[in-house]
Design a protein around this motif. Structure first.
Motif, PDB file in Angstrom:
ATOM      1  N   GLY A   1       1.020  -1.350   0.048  1.00  0.00           N
ATOM      2  CA  GLY A   1      -0.198  -0.071  -0.173  1.00  0.00           C
ATOM      3  C   GLY A   1       0.669   1.035   0.020  1.00  0.00           C
ATOM      4  O   GLY A   1       2.245   1.208  -0.143  1.00  0.00           O
ATOM      5  N   ASP A   2       0.628   2.356   0.837  1.00  0.00           N
ATOM      6  CA  ASP A   2       1.010   3.835   0.309  1.00  0.00           C
ATOM      7  C   ASP A   2       1.340   3.696   1.800  1.00  0.00           C
ATOM      8  O   ASP A   2       0.762   2.931   3.250  1.00  0.00           O
ATOM      9  CB  ASP A   2      -0.028   4.955   0.204  1.00  0.00           C
ATOM     10  CG  ASP A   2      -0.904   4.960  -1.258  1.00  0.00           C
ATOM     11  OD1 ASP A   2      -0.349   4.189  -2.044  1.00  0.00           O
ATOM     12  OD2 ASP A   2      -1.632   5.249  -1.650  1.00  0.00           O
ATOM     13  N   TYR A   3       2.577   4.035   1.920  1.00  0.00           N
ATOM     14  CA  TYR A   3       3.880   4.591   2.994  1.00  0.00           C
ATOM     15  C   TYR A   3       4.335   6.100   2.903  1.00  0.00           C
ATOM     16  O   TYR A   3       4.319   6.541   1.751  1.00  0.00           O
ATOM     17  CB  TYR A   3       5.315   3.647   2.717  1.00  0.00           C
ATOM     18  CG  TYR A   3       4.565   2.613   3.446  1.00  0.00           C
ATOM     19  CD1 TYR A   3       4.447   2.449   4.496  1.00  0.00           C
ATOM     20  CD2 TYR A   3       3.327   1.428   2.545  1.00  0.00           C
ATOM     21  CE1 TYR A   3       5.092   0.708   5.193  1.00  0.00           C
ATOM     22  CE2 TYR A   3       3.477   0.157   3.001  1.00  0.00           C
ATOM     23  CZ  TYR A   3       4.037   0.164   4.799  1.00  0.00           C
ATOM     24  OH  TYR A   3       3.474  -1.761   4.741  1.00  0.00           O
TER      25      TYR A   3
ATOM     26  N   HIS B   1      -2.346  16.348   3.996  1.00  0.00           N
ATOM     27  CA  HIS B   1      -3.211  15.930   3.321  1.00  0.00           C
ATOM     28  C   HIS B   1      -4.549  14.489   3.791  1.00  0.00           C
ATOM     29  O   HIS B   1      -4.461  14.280   3.162  1.00  0.00           O
ATOM     30  CB  HIS B   1      -2.144  14.960   2.780  1.00  0.00           C
ATOM     31  CG  HIS B   1      -0.504  15.635   1.770  1.00  0.00           C
ATOM     32  ND1 HIS B   1      -0.017  16.694   2.837  1.00  0.00           N
ATOM     33  CD2 HIS B   1      -0.808  16.045   1.012  1.00  0.00           C
ATOM     34  CE1 HIS B   1       0.919  17.178   2.239  1.00  0.00           C
ATOM     35  NE2 HIS B   1       0.231  16.772   0.713  1.00  0.00           N
ATOM     36  N   GLY B   2      -4.633  15.107   5.084  1.00  0.00           N
ATOM     37  CA  GLY B   2      -6.262  14.172   5.480  1.00  0.00           C
ATOM     38  C   GLY B   2      -5.756  12.607   5.433  1.00  0.00           C
ATOM     39  O   GLY B   2      -6.483  11.793   5.304  1.00  0.00           O
ATOM     40  N   LEU B   3      -4.362  12.143   5.969  1.00  0.00           N
ATOM     41  CA  LEU B   3      -3.608  10.704   5.707  1.00  0.00           C
ATOM     42  C   LEU B   3      -3.703  10.446   7.093  1.00  0.00           C
ATOM     43  O   LEU B   3      -3.994  11.000   8.220  1.00  0.00           O
ATOM     44  CB  LEU B   3      -2.929  10.868   5.211  1.00  0.00           C
ATOM     45  CG  LEU B   3      -2.491  11.010   4.019  1.00  0.00           C
ATOM     46  CD1 LEU B   3      -1.324  11.187   3.547  1.00  0.00           C
ATOM     47  CD2 LEU B   3      -3.176  10.155   2.518  1.00  0.00           C
TER      48      LEU B   3
ATOM     49  N   VAL C   1      -0.303   5.091   5.085  1.00  0.00           N
ATOM     50  CA  VAL C   1      -0.768   5.472   5.117  1.00  0.00           C
ATOM     51  C   VAL C   1      -2.173   5.040   4.603  1.00  0.00           C
ATOM     52  O   VAL C   1      -1.956   4.344   3.886  1.00  0.00           O
ATOM     53  CB  VAL C   1      -0.399   7.151   4.882  1.00  0.00           C
ATOM     54  CG1 VAL C   1       1.043   7.694   5.766  1.00  0.00           C
ATOM     55  CG2 VAL C   1       0.207   7.278   3.484  1.00  0.00           C
ATOM     56  N   LYS C   2      -3.266   5.962   4.953  1.00  0.00           N
ATOM     57  CA  LYS C   2      -4.366   5.823   4.778  1.00  0.00           C
ATOM     58  C   LYS C   2      -5.282   7.424   4.436  1.00  0.00           C
ATOM     59  O   LYS C   2      -4.782   7.739   5.342  1.00  0.00           O
ATOM     60  CB  LYS C   2      -5.566   4.496   4.821  1.00  0.00           C
ATOM     61  CG  LYS C   2      -5.269   2.737   4.104  1.00  0.00           C
ATOM     62  CD  LYS C   2      -6.178   2.413   5.021  1.00  0.00           C
ATOM     63  CE  LYS C   2      -5.070   0.274   5.145  1.00  0.00           C
ATOM     64  NZ  LYS C   2      -6.432  -0.313   5.502  1.00  0.00           N
ATOM     65  N   SER C   3      -6.110   7.471   3.601  1.00  0.00           N
ATOM     66  CA  SER C   3      -7.182   8.842   4.124  1.00  0.00           C
ATOM     67  C   SER C   3      -8.187   8.458   5.115  1.00  0.00           C
ATOM     68  O   SER C   3      -8.419   7.112   5.544  1.00  0.00           O
ATOM     69  CB  SER C   3      -7.924   8.563   2.455  1.00  0.00           C
ATOM     70  OG  SER C   3      -8.868   9.315   2.760  1.00  0.00           O
ATOM     71  N   LYS C   4      -7.939   8.953   6.183  1.00  0.00           N
ATOM     72  CA  LYS C   4      -8.876   9.195   6.857  1.00  0.00           C
ATOM     73  C   LYS C   4     -10.335   8.758   6.412  1.00  0.00           C
ATOM     74  O   LYS C   4     -10.917   8.667   7.327  1.00  0.00           O
ATOM     75  CB  LYS C   4      -8.717  10.563   7.259  1.00  0.00           C
ATOM     76  CG  LYS C   4      -7.470  10.892   8.477  1.00  0.00           C
ATOM     77  CD  LYS C   4      -7.702  12.585   9.019  1.00  0.00           C
ATOM     78  CE  LYS C   4      -6.348  12.417   9.810  1.00  0.00           C
ATOM     79  NZ  LYS C   4      -6.592  14.354  10.668  1.00  0.00           N
TER      80      LYS C   4
ATOM     81  N   SER D   1     -11.728   5.971   8.571  1.00  0.00           N
ATOM     82  CA  SER D   1     -13.532   6.194   9.019  1.00  0.00           C
ATOM     83  C   SER D   1     -15.042   5.753   8.488  1.00  0.00           C
ATOM     84  O   SER D   1     -15.605   5.613   9.119  1.00  0.00           O
ATOM     85  CB  SER D   1     -13.562   8.094   9.323  1.00  0.00           C
ATOM     86  OG  SER D   1     -13.805   8.402   8.237  1.00  0.00           O
ATOM     87  N   GLY D   2     -14.322   5.232   8.159  1.00  0.00           N
ATOM     88  CA  GLY D   2     -15.583   4.412   6.843  1.00  0.00           C
ATOM     89  C   GLY D   2     -16.563   5.432   5.935  1.00  0.00           C
ATOM     90  O   GLY D   2     -17.551   5.069   5.384  1.00  0.00           O
ATOM     91  N   LYS D   3     -16.431   6.951   5.521  1.00  0.00           N
ATOM     92  CA  LYS D   3     -16.931   7.632   5.019  1.00  0.00           C
ATOM     93  C   LYS D   3     -15.956   7.625   3.543  1.00  0.00           C
ATOM     94  O   LYS D   3     -15.412   6.815   2.901  1.00  0.00           O
ATOM     95  CB  LYS D   3     -16.385   9.034   5.571  1.00  0.00           C
ATOM     96  CG  LYS D   3     -17.437   9.246   6.614  1.00  0.00           C
ATOM     97  CD  LYS D   3     -16.608  10.570   7.413  1.00  0.00           C
ATOM     98  CE  LYS D   3     -17.056  11.047   8.865  1.00  0.00           C
ATOM     99  NZ  LYS D   3     -16.805  12.440   9.478  1.00  0.00           N
ATOM    100  N   HIS D   4     -17.775   7.856   2.567  1.00  0.00           N
ATOM    101  CA  HIS D   4     -17.525   7.639   1.353  1.00  0.00           C
ATOM    102  C   HIS D   4     -17.269   9.150   0.345  1.00  0.00           C
ATOM    103  O   HIS D   4     -18.155   9.780   0.964  1.00  0.00           O
ATOM    104  CB  HIS D   4     -18.503   5.948   0.537  1.00  0.00           C
ATOM    105  CG  HIS D   4     -17.958   5.181   1.278  1.00  0.00           C
ATOM    106  ND1 HIS D   4     -16.487   4.677   0.748  1.00  0.00           N
ATOM    107  CD2 HIS D   4     -18.723   4.625   1.386  1.00  0.00           C
ATOM    108  CE1 HIS D   4     -17.137   2.889   1.689  1.00  0.00           C
ATOM    109  NE2 HIS D   4     -17.859   3.406   1.983  1.00  0.00           N
TER     110      HIS D   4
END
Length: 280
Positions: free
Chosen positions: A210-212, A238-240, A270-273, A277-280
């Motif tokens: 994944g992304d790092y 960056h909302g990560l 890292v992942k998008s927040k 949080s389970g938001k789309h």
């Protein structure tokens, strides 16, 4: 000599098999492979085309570094069973050699990539990189684990996984993101070693694909605390969200003489927040 036309001279037979005729003469002298006919008057050697398969078997075994004595013993008592056993042994040897060469290539590629990073990247910048999944051998440590003890533990692990040298693999340290987030920037909990060849064993640590987020700091002159604080600021902007472990490795140890010049690379998943949080 009525059958002479059905035979090949030593030069012709050697050329047919891509070898020097002196090799055929030597094989004859040591009793490994004899000509089909030796002229009674001039001593010239002649070979039958039907001897080709036998010679190719000898050449194949020689190419696989089988000793002459072992080849002679085998040729003196050839059978399907003995041929299968010998070939299987050599196939197993080749598999081990190829696995070792692939491991060497992976290690060389790892160091080459580090040199490319040193030569081309702005090491003051923070970036996002994509990484493939890796299986790591880990050794648990704590802040008061002495350096010589760490060295002993690493040595034991390299022997356990049949690494010839520590530098046959990439290695580094790990800090849990949970520790970093509460300010424990020196709470190293694991040493890791990446085995450079495929292996399936229980207890391996899986570094996820994944992304790092990636950043660098110079061990002697820059603060890892400051580097981590810059990472926190970057992911926040960056909302990560950080997860798992921070993986630290020294990327320039092959080209430095002093530990003070060590350049440390930090990589953290890292992942998008919104995903976290389970938001789309």
């Amino acid at each position: 000599m009525e059958n002479k036309k059905k035979l090949l001279t030593i030069g012709q037979f050697a050329a047919l098999h891509g070898i020097n005729k002196k090799t055929l003469m030597w094989y004859d002298e040591i009793g490994l492979f004899h000509p089909s006919l030796i002229h009674p008057e001039n001593g010239y050697r002649y070979y039958s085309y039907y001897q080709s398969a036998i010679l190719e078997t000898i050449l194949l075994l020689r190419e696989m570094n089988v000793p002459i004595d072992e080849i002679r013993a085998f040729m003196g008592n050839r059978s399907a069973a003995s041929m299968k056993q010998l070939l299987q042994e050599k196939i197993n040897d080749l598999d081990r050699s190829m696995a070792h060469l692939r491991a060497i290539r992976k290690t060389l590629s790892y160091h080459c990539q580090n040199m490319q990073t040193l030569l081309t990247m702005d090491l003051s910048e923070i970036s996002i990189v994509q990484k493939k999944e890796r299986s790591l051998v880990t050794v648990d440590i704590h802040p008061d684990t002495a350096f010589d003890k760490q060295a002993e533990m690493i040595t034991a692990e390299t022997k356990k996984y049949q690494l010839r040298r520590l530098h046959d693999a990439s290695y580094g340290t790990m800090i849990a993101v949970d520790s970093l987030q509460i300010g424990n920037f020196e709470d190293y909990s694991k040493l890791f070693i990446e085995i450079p060849f495929p292996i399936k064993k229980d207890g391996l640590h899986i570094q996820p694909a994944g992304d790092y987020v990636r950043a660098f700091y110079k061990d002697a002159t820059e603060s890892p605390v400051l580097c981590y604080q810059k990472i926190f600021e970057y992911v926040r902007e960056h909302g990560l969200a950080l997860s798992g472990f921070s993986y630290e490795v020294i990327i320039n140890e092959n080209v430095i003489d002093r530990a003070a010049d060590a350049l440390v690379q930090i990589e953290i998943p890292v992942k998008s927040k919104s995903i976290v949080s389970g938001k789309h």
